[in-house]
Structures are given as structure tokens and as C-alpha cells.
Design an enzyme around this catalytic site. Sequence first.
Site, short mmCIF file in Angstrom:
data_model
loop_
_atom_site.label_atom_id
_atom_site.label_comp_id
_atom_site.label_asym_id
_atom_site.label_seq_id
_atom_site.Cartn_x
_atom_site.Cartn_y
_atom_site.Cartn_z
N HIS A 139 0.87 -1.19 0.00
CA HIS A 139 0.00 0.00 0.00
C HIS A 139 0.91 1.24 0.00
CE1 HIS A 139 -2.82 2.94 1.77
NE2 HIS A 139 -3.78 2.14 1.37
N ASP A 216 2.86 -4.67 8.01
CA ASP A 216 1.67 -3.84 7.83
C ASP A 216 0.47 -4.77 7.98
OD1 ASP A 216 -0.57 -2.66 6.78
OD2 ASP A 216 0.42 -1.80 5.02
N GLN A 219 -4.81 -5.17 6.93
CA GLN A 219 -5.83 -6.12 6.47
C GLN A 219 -5.83 -7.41 7.28
OE1 GLN A 219 -8.13 -5.26 4.54
NE2 GLN A 219 -7.26 -3.38 3.70
N LYS A 242 -10.60 -0.97 10.43
CA LYS A 242 -10.70 -2.20 9.62
C LYS A 242 -10.89 -3.41 10.53
CE LYS A 242 -7.47 -0.37 6.17
NZ LYS A 242 -8.25 0.08 5.03
N CYS A 380 -4.74 2.25 -3.71
CA CYS A 380 -3.50 2.82 -3.16
C CYS A 380 -2.33 1.86 -3.35
CB CYS A 380 -3.65 3.23 -1.69
SG CYS A 380 -4.94 4.42 -1.41
N1 C6P Z 1 -6.42 0.26 2.70
C1 C6P Z 1 -8.25 -0.19 1.18
O1 C6P Z 1 -9.38 0.02 0.72
P1 C6P Z 1 -5.19 3.58 7.04
O2 C6P Z 1 -5.73 4.45 5.93
O3 C6P Z 1 -4.03 4.23 7.76
O4 C6P Z 1 -6.25 3.07 7.96
O5 C6P Z 1 -4.64 2.24 6.34
C2 C6P Z 1 -3.71 2.33 5.29
C3 C6P Z 1 -3.44 0.97 4.73
C4 C6P Z 1 -2.17 0.43 4.91
N2 C6P Z 1 -1.88 -0.81 4.49
C5 C6P Z 1 -2.80 -1.60 3.91
C6 C6P Z 1 -2.43 -2.99 3.51
C7 C6P Z 1 -4.09 -1.10 3.69
O6 C6P Z 1 -5.00 -1.88 3.12
C8 C6P Z 1 -4.42 0.23 4.08
C9 C6P Z 1 -5.75 0.81 3.79
C10 C6P Z 1 -7.76 0.66 2.32
O7 C6P Z 1 -7.53 -1.09 0.77
C11 C6P Z 1 -7.86 2.13 2.00
S1 C6P Z 1 -6.82 2.59 0.65
#
Ligand code: C6P
Length: 422
Positions: A139, A216, A219, A242, A380
Site C-alpha cells: 500500500h 503492515d 488487512q 478495519k 493505493c
Molecule cells: N487500505 C483499502 O481500501 P489507514 O488508511 O491508515 O487506515 O490504512 C492504510 C493501509 C495500509 N496498508 C494496507 C495494507 C491497507 O489496506 C491500508 C488501507 C484501504 O484497501 C484504503 S486505501
Amino acid sequence: MSGTSEALKTGPRAELVRFDVEAIRRDFPILHQEVHGRPLVYLDNAATTQKPKAVLEVLQRYYTQDNANIHRGVHELSQRATAAYEGAREKVQRFLNAASSREIIFVRGTTEAINLVAHSFGGANVREGDEILVSTMEHHSNIVPWQILCDAKKARLRVIPVSDRGELEMESFDRLLSPKTRLVSVAHLSNALGTLNPVKQIIRKAHARGIPVLLDGAQAAARVKLDVRDLDCDFYALSGHKLYGPTGIGVLYGKADHLEAMPPFMGGGDMISSVTFERTTYNKLPYKFEAGTPHIAGVIALGAAVDYVDSIGLEAIASHEEELLHRATEGVLSIPGLRVIGTAKEKAGILSFVMEGIHPHDLGTILDQQGIAIRAGHHCTQPLMERFGIPATARASFGMYNTPQEVDALTEGLGKVREVFG
Ligand code: C6P
């Protein structure tokens, strides 16, 4: 009892009780609505999950009964708020099986957690010519903070390639690990492919060379039973929203030795032990990394969310989602011209695909007209899209409350999309 699912009121222990998805659904008020005249089918859980009543009630109760600033007041409300805040830290510690609650830092989300490590650990440990190792499937949150660091330090970002199936190329990983590598930072579970990465193997190999690893977990946290001590990761980043909790709150887990050695990320109230104009000394862990008034309600509600998830059981959630993923994969593959992006052997809860001749955004819009919420775009992960030679995918992502009937609605909906576009 607060934090306990209705789904489990029929029995004393999660693993002894049949996974009752209808009872779980009753815990989530938002699911019971129509969108464009059709029952809502919410399949955008990788973007954010819905919140159970247990979480909503905790937010309501906090603001109606206990709202006060923490760690400061001698008065009753402040003490209650502080106890609930620190209680939530212990819940998260148990959820991750961290060795100590000192290792749990509350941040805004995964993005802030990774930026914290890049800024603080990276700022202190990365020098000119050093390397940070990420992968093609990351991401942007796990790419850009490292690019900023590398620019500032004249260091280099190296990238583990991804195979056509969407798996990390482990031979390349082995070759990329070098005496210059300062940190490996990879997704536990890919948001765009659904690939579950071999993180234990990655950590073992990196540690054999003395290299720390950040996972990370944005998910994975809602889909994989976590044990940071068993994983032996150095850092773990996750987002509350999430994980059936509120937005604006997340967690950075870090091994105490690293966190002790790292300089603060932000300066301000609560992160100091004393301040003079000549010299400031910093607070102990975890407060050193929690400058200013935190998202108190968010932390307390995140505690309720992990209680709720625990009451259902992550193993049960994972196997439920595995069945949904399997059914969905079979279903969508029956649609002519549809290609699944991400066919790794180890996958969880996320299904990305493209349809010949149809832009994912159009596909998403037509599904929306049928009450089906999916995500369409690059998620992203632009470098990953480039790797697959596509601008975007359509993505269905599952949560504990999704049903086989909803998966079938997705397949039927895609059949209609095919009819519309011919
Ligand atoms: N992915 C998706 O629809 P934040 O925005 O800080 O809560 O998470 C960022 C982020 C970082 N790593 C991974 C693997 C992610 O999936 C995400 C967020 C969402 O896939 C929004 S782009």
C-alpha cells in the site's frame, strides 16, 4: 454483556458454538437498510468494516457519562476515562499477545504507525547507502514514508518483486537481503490481491542477518489470529476501523527494546517527564510516543471492538471468510471475460478482478445500483497495478457478517454487468 456478540448467547465458548452469521448480523445496525431499493450487500470491508452495537454503545456511553481528559485530572471523570483508556491498551496487548502493554502505542491508524517508525527508527538508524526493503504489493502507506526517509538520508528503497499469481518472489527476497538492509517492511495480507504473505519465513530470514521487520497488518488484523511474540516481528501496524472499531485510531506494536531506543516522533503534552528551556526529558513507554490528547473515545471503543472480535473468535471468522472467498472465486470465474487478479495459494478474505471491456468503476457503479458495495480503483497500490499492466481492479472484500447469499448476489450482479456491456 457489553462486548459480547448476540451470536454467542447460545453457548459459553466461541469454538463450541456454530458460527451464526444471522446473529452476528443483528449486532450490526447499519447492515439492515436498503440501497437503491435493494438490500445492502456490503462487500467493501477492506476499505473499512462496519461497527457492532457493542462499539457504538461504548462510544455513546463514554461521551454521555465519562468524557474527560486522561492522565491529568484528580477528579472522578478523569480517573474513569484514564482507567478505560489504559484498560483498552491491555485488551489490545492481549489481542496481539504482546509481552507488555508498554509495547502498545495508540496512533491514528496504520499510516501513522508506519510513518512513526520511518521517522523515529529510520531517522536514528538509517544512513547514506543503507537500504529499506519493501515489496511490489505494498500500500502507498508502506512505500511513501520510506521514500521520504530514503530521500532525506540518501538511502535506497529496494523492492521484492511479485509473481504473476501475486506471491512474493522469495528467491529475490533472499538476494535482496544484504548487510546494507536496515529494515524489511511488508504487508501481512495484501489489500489489493488478498495474498497472505509468508511473514514468519520473512522474519526468520531477516533476523538471521540481524535485520528488523515491520508488518503492515491493516488487512490481517481482522482476518488472522495474531500473536506478535510467535511471529517475532519487531513492529506491527494496524487500523481500528478495519477491525470493527472506529476511524481515527490504530496501533503500533513495537518490541520494547526498539521503542526504548527510538527518539520521540512528536513533541507535546504527556510525552515528557520534565521540561525546562535547557533540557527536556521524555516520559516512559508507551507515553513517549503519545503526544497530546489522544483519541480517548476511539481507544476505548477499539477495546470494545477487540472484545467483540474475540467473543466471535478469529479462527471462526477466518474460516467463515475462507468459505466466502472460495464461493465468490468460483462464482465470479463463471462470468465470461472475468480475470481474477491475485491467485496466490495462501489468500484471505479479499477478491480482486477485472472484466474484459469494462472499467472497474463502471462495474462498481452498476453493482451499486443493485445495492452491492465493492471498491473499484488502484487501492493505493499503483506500483502493483503497473506490475499487472492494469489501471485498476474491482475488489470484493468480506467481513464476518457476510453471507453465502450475499456472495451469490455479487455473482448474479456481475452477470447483469456482463449483459449490460454485452
Ligand atoms: N487500505 C483499502 O481500501 P489507514 O488508511 O491508515 O487506515 O490504512 C492504510 C493501509 C495500509 N496498508 C494496507 C495494507 C491497507 O489496506 C491500508 C488501507 C484501504 O484497501 C484504503 S486505501
